[in-house]
Design a protein around this motif. Structure first.
Motif, PDB file in Angstrom:
ATOM      1  N   LEU A 176       0.819  -1.218   0.000  1.00 60.66           N
ATOM      2  CA  LEU A 176       0.000   0.000   0.000  1.00 60.66           C
ATOM      3  C   LEU A 176       0.850   1.265   0.000  1.00 60.66           C
ATOM      4  CD1 LEU A 176      -2.809  -0.811   2.599  1.00 60.66           C
ATOM      5  CD2 LEU A 176      -3.141  -0.388   0.158  1.00 60.66           C
ATOM      6  N   ALA A 177       1.957   1.267   0.744  1.00 64.56           N
ATOM      7  CA  ALA A 177       2.755   2.492   0.879  1.00 64.56           C
ATOM      8  C   ALA A 177       4.175   2.125   1.263  1.00 64.56           C
ATOM      9  CB  ALA A 177       2.143   3.427   1.923  1.00 64.56           C
ATOM     10  N   ASP A 178       5.115   3.017   0.894  1.00 62.04           N
ATOM     11  CA  ASP A 178       6.529   2.867   1.217  1.00 62.04           C
ATOM     12  C   ASP A 178       6.920   3.951   2.222  1.00 62.04           C
ATOM     13  OD1 ASP A 178       6.988   0.852  -0.919  1.00 62.04           O
ATOM     14  OD2 ASP A 178       6.561   2.560  -2.229  1.00 62.04           O
ATOM     15  N   HIS A 179       7.765   3.599   3.200  1.00 62.71           N
ATOM     16  CA  HIS A 179       8.222   4.549   4.213  1.00 62.71           C
ATOM     17  C   HIS A 179       9.747   4.504   4.257  1.00 62.71           C
ATOM     18  CE1 HIS A 179       4.090   5.059   5.651  1.00 62.71           C
ATOM     19  NE2 HIS A 179       3.980   3.751   5.526  1.00 62.71           N
ATOM     20  N   LEU A 180      10.378   5.573   3.756  1.00 59.30           N
ATOM     21  CA  LEU A 180      11.824   5.594   3.603  1.00 59.30           C
ATOM     22  C   LEU A 180      12.487   6.766   4.314  1.00 59.30           C
ATOM     23  CD1 LEU A 180      11.903   4.877  -0.243  1.00 59.30           C
ATOM     24  CD2 LEU A 180      11.878   3.213   1.609  1.00 59.30           C
ATOM     25  N   ALA A 334       6.713   9.012  -2.746  1.00 59.97           N
ATOM     26  CA  ALA A 334       5.628   9.610  -3.516  1.00 59.97           C
ATOM     27  C   ALA A 334       4.825   8.532  -4.222  1.00 59.97           C
ATOM     28  CB  ALA A 334       6.193  10.604  -4.527  1.00 59.97           C
ATOM     29  N   PRO A 335       3.492   8.537  -4.087  1.00 61.88           N
ATOM     30  CA  PRO A 335       2.676   7.537  -4.783  1.00 61.88           C
ATOM     31  C   PRO A 335       2.899   7.524  -6.296  1.00 61.88           C
ATOM     32  CG  PRO A 335       1.375   8.676  -3.119  1.00 61.88           C
ATOM     33  CD  PRO A 335       2.685   9.395  -3.192  1.00 61.88           C
ATOM     34  N   ALA A 336       3.343   8.656  -6.861  1.00 65.73           N
ATOM     35  CA  ALA A 336       3.565   8.694  -8.311  1.00 65.73           C
ATOM     36  C   ALA A 336       4.588   7.659  -8.747  1.00 65.73           C
ATOM     37  CB  ALA A 336       4.020  10.096  -8.722  1.00 65.73           C
ATOM     38  N   PHE A 337       5.590   7.368  -7.925  1.00 70.42           N
ATOM     39  CA  PHE A 337       6.617   6.395  -8.299  1.00 70.42           C
ATOM     40  C   PHE A 337       6.058   4.980  -8.390  1.00 70.42           C
ATOM     41  CE2 PHE A 337       9.818   9.606  -7.437  1.00 70.42           C
ATOM     42  CZ  PHE A 337      10.820   9.265  -8.335  1.00 70.42           C
ATOM     43  N   ALA A 338       4.994   4.696  -7.607  1.00 68.84           N
ATOM     44  CA  ALA A 338       4.446   3.343  -7.607  1.00 68.84           C
ATOM     45  C   ALA A 338       3.997   2.915  -9.003  1.00 68.84           C
ATOM     46  CB  ALA A 338       3.282   3.261  -6.623  1.00 68.84           C
ATOM     47  N   ALA A 339       3.597   3.884  -9.850  1.00 69.48           N
ATOM     48  CA  ALA A 339       3.150   3.549 -11.202  1.00 69.48           C
ATOM     49  C   ALA A 339       4.279   2.981 -12.052  1.00 69.48           C
ATOM     50  CB  ALA A 339       2.558   4.792 -11.866  1.00 69.48           C
ATOM     51  N   PHE A 340       5.531   3.244 -11.687  1.00 69.25           N
ATOM     52  CA  PHE A 340       6.667   2.843 -12.520  1.00 69.25           C
ATOM     53  C   PHE A 340       7.467   1.677 -11.921  1.00 69.25           C
ATOM     54  CE2 PHE A 340       5.653   7.247 -13.271  1.00 69.25           C
ATOM     55  CZ  PHE A 340       5.674   7.360 -14.649  1.00 69.25           C
ATOM     56  N   LEU A 341       7.173   1.296 -10.682  1.00 71.84           N
ATOM     57  CA  LEU A 341       7.998   0.291 -10.016  1.00 71.84           C
ATOM     58  C   LEU A 341       7.965  -1.089 -10.679  1.00 71.84           C
ATOM     59  CD1 LEU A 341       7.508   1.144  -6.235  1.00 71.84           C
ATOM     60  CD2 LEU A 341       9.448   1.688  -7.714  1.00 71.84           C
ATOM     61  N   LEU A 348      16.001  -3.060 -13.415  1.00 72.05           N
ATOM     62  CA  LEU A 348      17.148  -2.973 -12.506  1.00 72.05           C
ATOM     63  C   LEU A 348      17.493  -4.287 -11.826  1.00 72.05           C
ATOM     64  CD1 LEU A 348      16.374   0.461 -10.793  1.00 72.05           C
ATOM     65  CD2 LEU A 348      17.973   0.013 -12.650  1.00 72.05           C
ATOM     66  N   LEU A 349      16.493  -5.112 -11.545  1.00 68.91           N
ATOM     67  CA  LEU A 349      16.735  -6.360 -10.824  1.00 68.91           C
ATOM     68  C   LEU A 349      16.607  -7.593 -11.707  1.00 68.91           C
ATOM     69  CD1 LEU A 349      14.773  -5.620  -7.508  1.00 68.91           C
ATOM     70  CD2 LEU A 349      17.177  -5.170  -8.023  1.00 68.91           C
ATOM     71  N   GLY A 350      16.033  -7.404 -12.904  1.00 73.06           N
ATOM     72  CA  GLY A 350      15.872  -8.534 -13.806  1.00 73.06           C
ATOM     73  C   GLY A 350      14.792  -9.504 -13.388  1.00 73.06           C
ATOM     74  N   GLU A 351      13.841  -9.063 -12.564  1.00 75.61           N
ATOM     75  CA  GLU A 351      12.757  -9.940 -12.125  1.00 75.61           C
ATOM     76  C   GLU A 351      11.549  -9.083 -11.752  1.00 75.61           C
ATOM     77  OE1 GLU A 351      14.233 -12.042  -8.748  1.00 75.61           O
ATOM     78  OE2 GLU A 351      14.502 -10.252  -7.524  1.00 75.61           O
ATOM     79  N   PRO A 352      10.351  -9.658 -11.830  1.00 71.12           N
ATOM     80  CA  PRO A 352       9.157  -8.888 -11.454  1.00 71.12           C
ATOM     81  C   PRO A 352       9.084  -8.690  -9.951  1.00 71.12           C
ATOM     82  CG  PRO A 352       8.565 -11.156 -11.938  1.00 71.12           C
ATOM     83  CD  PRO A 352      10.021 -11.011 -12.286  1.00 71.12           C
ATOM     84  N   LEU A 353       8.248  -7.760  -9.550  1.00 74.83           N
ATOM     85  CA  LEU A 353       8.037  -7.518  -8.126  1.00 74.83           C
ATOM     86  C   LEU A 353       7.388  -8.736  -7.481  1.00 74.83           C
ATOM     87  CD1 LEU A 353       6.678  -3.852  -8.105  1.00 74.83           C
ATOM     88  CD2 LEU A 353       8.868  -4.625  -7.177  1.00 74.83           C
ATOM     89  N   ARG A 354       7.996  -9.210  -6.410  1.00 77.97           N
ATOM     90  CA  ARG A 354       7.406 -10.335  -5.692  1.00 77.97           C
ATOM     91  C   ARG A 354       6.209  -9.889  -4.862  1.00 77.97           C
ATOM     92  NH1 ARG A 354      12.659 -13.844  -3.571  1.00 77.97           N
ATOM     93  NH2 ARG A 354      13.760 -13.877  -5.570  1.00 77.97           N
ATOM     94  N   LEU A 355       6.249  -8.651  -4.416  1.00 75.38           N
ATOM     95  CA  LEU A 355       5.107  -8.042  -3.730  1.00 75.38           C
ATOM     96  C   LEU A 355       4.643  -6.849  -4.559  1.00 75.38           C
ATOM     97  CD1 LEU A 355       6.049  -7.944   0.081  1.00 75.38           C
ATOM     98  CD2 LEU A 355       4.252  -9.313  -0.990  1.00 75.38           C
ATOM     99  N   PRO A 356       3.694  -7.032  -5.436  1.00 76.60           N
ATOM    100  CA  PRO A 356       3.260  -5.899  -6.266  1.00 76.60           C
ATOM    101  C   PRO A 356       2.560  -4.841  -5.430  1.00 76.60           C
ATOM    102  CG  PRO A 356       1.797  -7.766  -6.555  1.00 76.60           C
ATOM    103  CD  PRO A 356       2.928  -8.254  -5.713  1.00 76.60           C
ATOM    104  N   ASN A 357       2.709  -3.593  -5.852  1.00 75.93           N
ATOM    105  CA  ASN A 357       1.935  -2.543  -5.185  1.00 75.93           C
ATOM    106  C   ASN A 357       0.568  -2.463  -5.846  1.00 75.93           C
ATOM    107  OD1 ASN A 357       4.489  -1.072  -6.736  1.00 75.93           O
ATOM    108  ND2 ASN A 357       2.468  -0.474  -7.550  1.00 75.93           N
ATOM    109  N   ILE A 358      -0.335  -1.740  -5.203  1.00 73.63           N
ATOM    110  CA  ILE A 358      -1.666  -1.597  -5.765  1.00 73.63           C
ATOM    111  C   ILE A 358      -1.567  -0.829  -7.092  1.00 73.63           C
ATOM    112  CG2 ILE A 358      -2.831  -1.692  -3.539  1.00 73.63           C
ATOM    113  CD1 ILE A 358      -3.034   1.315  -3.564  1.00 73.63           C
ATOM    114  N   GLN A 425      -5.709   5.341  -8.062  1.00 75.75           N
ATOM    115  CA  GLN A 425      -5.362   4.006  -7.573  1.00 75.75           C
ATOM    116  C   GLN A 425      -6.608   3.148  -7.486  1.00 75.75           C
ATOM    117  OE1 GLN A 425      -3.491   5.239  -3.847  1.00 75.75           O
ATOM    118  NE2 GLN A 425      -1.472   4.765  -4.687  1.00 75.75           N
ATOM    119  N   GLU A 426      -6.403   1.848  -7.667  1.00 72.24           N
ATOM    120  CA  GLU A 426      -7.531   0.943  -7.548  1.00 72.24           C
ATOM    121  C   GLU A 426      -8.069   0.944  -6.120  1.00 72.24           C
ATOM    122  OE1 GLU A 426      -6.705  -3.289  -7.513  1.00 72.24           O
ATOM    123  OE2 GLU A 426      -4.559  -2.847  -7.381  1.00 72.24           O
TER     124      GLU A 426
END
Length: 826
Positions: A176-180, A334-341, A348-358, A425-426
């Motif tokens: 749902l959200a990232d905290h960095l 920023a939620p805007a980055f989630a659209a590109f992750l 960058l990692l050569g693999e899909p996200l194991r935990l997709p964001n919404i 967002q969905e």
């Protein structure tokens, strides 16, 4: 007929089975208990039934009490007082196999964030190659341009991260959200576990629940490995006690062995960071900060910052201090980055996200903006960069279907003008978990906050669990639940026993030390004034108790003379605790005592003094015991007559003195606390002597003087012929064996100051030591027959001068020159 007990209806297993059956009969599809019900959940509810019988209220109350005992609390907005931490007695259970997939996805996401920050603050190749729009940087308030092309000490931007996860009813987990920037909540996860271990002590062994200590040990080792010195000094940098999670920060600092510091505690000299301590400047090698990094350094970043440290970024550039997380990391929140992750993970990692964001659509792109506008009723609309745009003035995500016509029109207009400020967002539906509501289990939606940290090898390790946030209402949509109103422990269980690991290393492998460590000047200042306020409140209370007991109460026998009562009233007035009474009638004295005891209208009443002490306790959680904090936080007594309330407060002061005298380690912090007490007690005793011990003192005056100094018994045991002025003066001023007397306070002051650190090694006394020795010598050589008001007034002035000398020497705040003579750098 067999009894209910004989029939097994009160058996813990029977009760647990009934609770689960009743709950799953009305829980929605996808509830975690009903989807995964089995031996672990049965074991949990058997423990709860064994604790509270057939009802759940006792379990909830016990969980709350244990959380309160630990000191868990939080603050909302501008509230002055902390709220108790709302802990549910029902933890969230996740089996070890499912958790491994979650942990792998968390570690992968953390590494992806690190790779992104390295590029965005480095070569910026992702933007140059068209994989990211430049507006994601230039439009974000969290992109810190002064930090571009800076390689953080240790080579990593991120050391500690958090992610909010949700479980959909079909059992899949998403982000749902990232905290960095300054991830909060790890301390609450730790405190939840401590409270639940006390509440459900048998669950750990029954379910083989994984422990938190190895994670925190790995994080501490990871920070240390990034520092240049072999034995680095590490600190948690807090904005202060009015931050929402100050209690959590204090708990974490104490648990990890970090100094808890504020910006005013730190100084930068020659591109190195130092903490101001009672022994001079001591070097700090790492800072784990817990506030917006834009305020870290007013010279390099936000010049309006009053909580940062001037020159901190220069020290980072020089590689002399590790800042976790590196300033600028909040760019990726920023939620805007989630659209590109998803695409960036492949790149960058050569693999899909194991935990997709919404699913997220950034409206800064025309096709995505059109999609959001066309499907507004089926989406959540949120600020793209965290700051509130005109169309969302409250800055919160909203369900498009819930907007009225005016709000919808305002949103559409601003989305047309500035589409880059919005994301669509969905709408996410959440799984539910059991929650105790009105003595029964009810399904509530939840989210899960998980944490990851770098270990000494630079690899990501994930906290086994975290904490769940539970919605107050049954609506299972994430945007409706918001932050959640309750928390729950998250237990990762498995088939194999878990070793009883502690954050503390074994005694055999630990280098012994009896030095309690660095004492920041601010902490010494707080301890000193905590002692002074507690002693000041007790001294004023003693005057009020004598006034109430001997001249107001109808049940005390003979009253004091009018002259003595007037002198007592003048002591109260002179302390600024109340205005002068109209006369000495009972109602006048009652009003004087009531104002001095409990006024909140600008007088230095006992209540006002207690508030000052309580405020110091609130910023000293890492230094004071939980019992002492509870005594300081206890509400002001409201029941009973004035004398009863005064007696209740006196017992509280006695308990606080006992905590300090018998339970505080004899560290420098304790010495400053006792210094404050001794100075304040000496000043109060001088005030009593000047008011009631003059040449014309009556028997009532002298008896009252002994009452105020709590020395009646000592005097009566020593003198059997009645009260006389000179023996009273000798006992209260010159007797070194009287713990309430001046000579005793002077000797203690000198002893403490001789034991505290000095700034030079020439063996000469510092000014505060000289003044304390001089006061002690005056009392040792004085004669009771020579004590008069001028002698007492001079001693009073010297004590105030000593207090100021202690403050100048040890409480280094403000603009003191950093290159002062003899200043220690270590």
């Amino acid at each position: 007929m067999a009894s209910l007990a004989e029939a097994g209806l009160f058996d813990a297993g029977t009760i647990a089975d009934r609770w689960i059956a009743d709950y799953c009969g009305h829980a929605p599809a996808g509830d975690v208990l009903c989807a995964e019900s089995g031996a672990p959940w049965s074991a949990l509810f058997e423990e709860l039934a064994g604790l509270s019988g057939d009802g759940l209220t006792i379990a909830r109350e016990r969980a709350h009490r244990h959380a309160e005992d630990i000191g868990t609390g939080y603050r909302i907005g501008d509230e002055g007082d902390e709220r108790p931490w709302p802990l549910s007695p029902v933890p969230l259970l996740i089996d070890q196999q499912a958790w491994r997939g979650i942990a792998a996805g968390v570690a992968q996401r953390a590494e992806l964030m690190e790779r992104l920050l390295q590029d965005l603050y480095g070569p910026n190749q992702l933007i140059a190659d068209g994989h990211l729009p430049a507006a994601l940087l230039t439009g974000s308030p969290f992109f810190l341009r002064p930090l571009t092309h800076l390689t953080p000490p240790g080579g990593h931007h991120l050391h500690f991260v958090a992610f909010d996860l949700c479980r959909s009813p079909d059992g899949h987990w998403r982000v749902l959200a990232d905290h960095l920037r300054a991830p909060a909540g790890a301390g609450y996860a730790l405190e939840n576990r401590l409270a639940m271990a006390r509440t459900l002590g048998g669950l750990q062994g029954r379910l083989n629940i994984e422990r938190h200590a190895p994670f925190f040990a790995a994080f501490r080792d990871g920070i240390a490995a990034a520092c240049r010195r072999a034995e680095p000094r590490m600190a948690l940098l807090t904005p202060g006690r009015f931050t929402a999670s100050y209690a959590e920060q204090a708990h974490l600092a104490r648990y990890l062995g970090f100094l808890l510091v504020e910006g005013a505690d730190l100084a930068v000299l020659d591109d190195r960071v130092y903490v101001r301590t009672i022994a001079g400047l001591k070097r700090v090698d790492a800072l784990w900060h817990r506030f917006d990094p834009r305020y870290l350094d007013p010279l390099a970043l936000d010049s309006h910052s009053k909580i940062g440290v001037a020159g901190l970024i220069d020290a980072t550039v020089a590689g002399n201090v590790v800042i976790a997380n590196a300033p600028g990391a909040g760019l990726l929140e920023a939620p805007a980055f989630a659209a590109f992750l998803p695409r960036l993970s492949e790149l960058l990692l050569g693999e899909p996200l194991r935990l997709p964001n919404i699913a997220t659509w950034w409206c800064g792109q025309s096709a995505e903006a059109a999609h959001v506008a066309a499907n507004l009723d089926q989406m959540v609309v949120a600020p793209a960069f965290g700051t509130p745009p005109l169309g969302l003035p409250e800055g919160k995500a909203v369900l498009g279907a819930h907007l009225n016509e005016a709000a919808r029109a305002a949103l559409r207009d601003d989305m047309t003008r500035r589409p880059q400020d919005y994301v669509g967002q969905e709408v996410v539906c959440l799984s539910t978990m059991p929650f105790v509501a009105e003595d029964r289990l009810a399904p509530r939606p939840f989210t899960l906050r998980v944490f990851a940290a770098r270990d000494a090898a630079g690899n990501w390790t994930v906290l086994p669990g975290g904490f769940a946030r539970i919605g107050e209402h049954a609506d299972a949509r994430a945007a409706v639940m918001g932050e959640g109103s309750w928390s729950a422990d998250v237990c990762i269980h498995g088939p194999d026993p878990v070793a009883p690991v502690s954050l503390l290393p074994s005694g055999d492998s630990t280098q012994l030390r009896r030095n309690p460590g660095t004492l920041p000047s601010r902490v010494a200042d707080n301890m000193f004034w905590l002692g002074r306020y507690l002693e000041r409140g007790e001294a004023l209370l003693s005057v009020l108790r004598v006034l109430l007991g001997h001249s107001i109460s109808a049940d005390t026998g003979a009253a004091l003379s009018a002259e003595t009562v007037d002198r007592l009233a003048q002591l109260v007035v002179g302390a600024g605790a109340a205005p002068a009474p109209r006369g000495l009638k009972r109602q006048d004295l009652t009003q004087l005592a009531r104002t001095a005891l409990e006024s909140t209208e600008g007088w230095t009443s006992v209540r006002a003094i207690n508030c000052q002490a309580r405020a110091i306790g609130a910023v000293s959680r890492d230094r004071l015991s939980a019992d002492m904090i509870r005594l300081l936080d206890a509400p002001f007594p409201e029941r009973g007559v004035l004398l009863d309330r005064a007696g209740s407060l006196q017992r509280r002061y006695s308990a606080l003195a006992g905590q300090a005298g018998e339970h505080m380690g004899r560290t420098d912090a304790w010495r400053f606390h006792d210094l404050g007490r001794r100075i304040e007690r000496a000043l109060a005793t001088i005030g009593f002597l000047r008011a009631l011990g003059g040449p014309q003192a009556t028997a009532d005056d002298l008896s009252t003087l002994l009452d105020l100094a709590d020395s009646q018994i000592s005097y009566r045991q020593r003198y059997l012929t009645g009260i006389a002025r000179v023996p009273v003066l000798d006992l209260l001023a010159l007797d070194p064996g009287n713990p309430r007397g001046l000579a005793f306070q002077a000797a203690a002051l000198s002893t403490h100051l001789n034991a505290l650190p000095v700034l030079s090694d020439d063996g000469l006394a510092e000014p505060q030591q000289e003044q304390a020795r001089s006061i002690a010598a005056t009392l040792v050589t004085a004669r009771a027959t020579a004590i008069d008001d001028a002698w007492l007034a001079d001693l009073q002035a010297r004590l105030w001068s000593l207090s100021e000398a202690i403050a100048r020497r040890y409480f280094l705040h403000g603009a003191e020159p950093l290159r002062a003579a003899g200043l220690v750098l270590a």
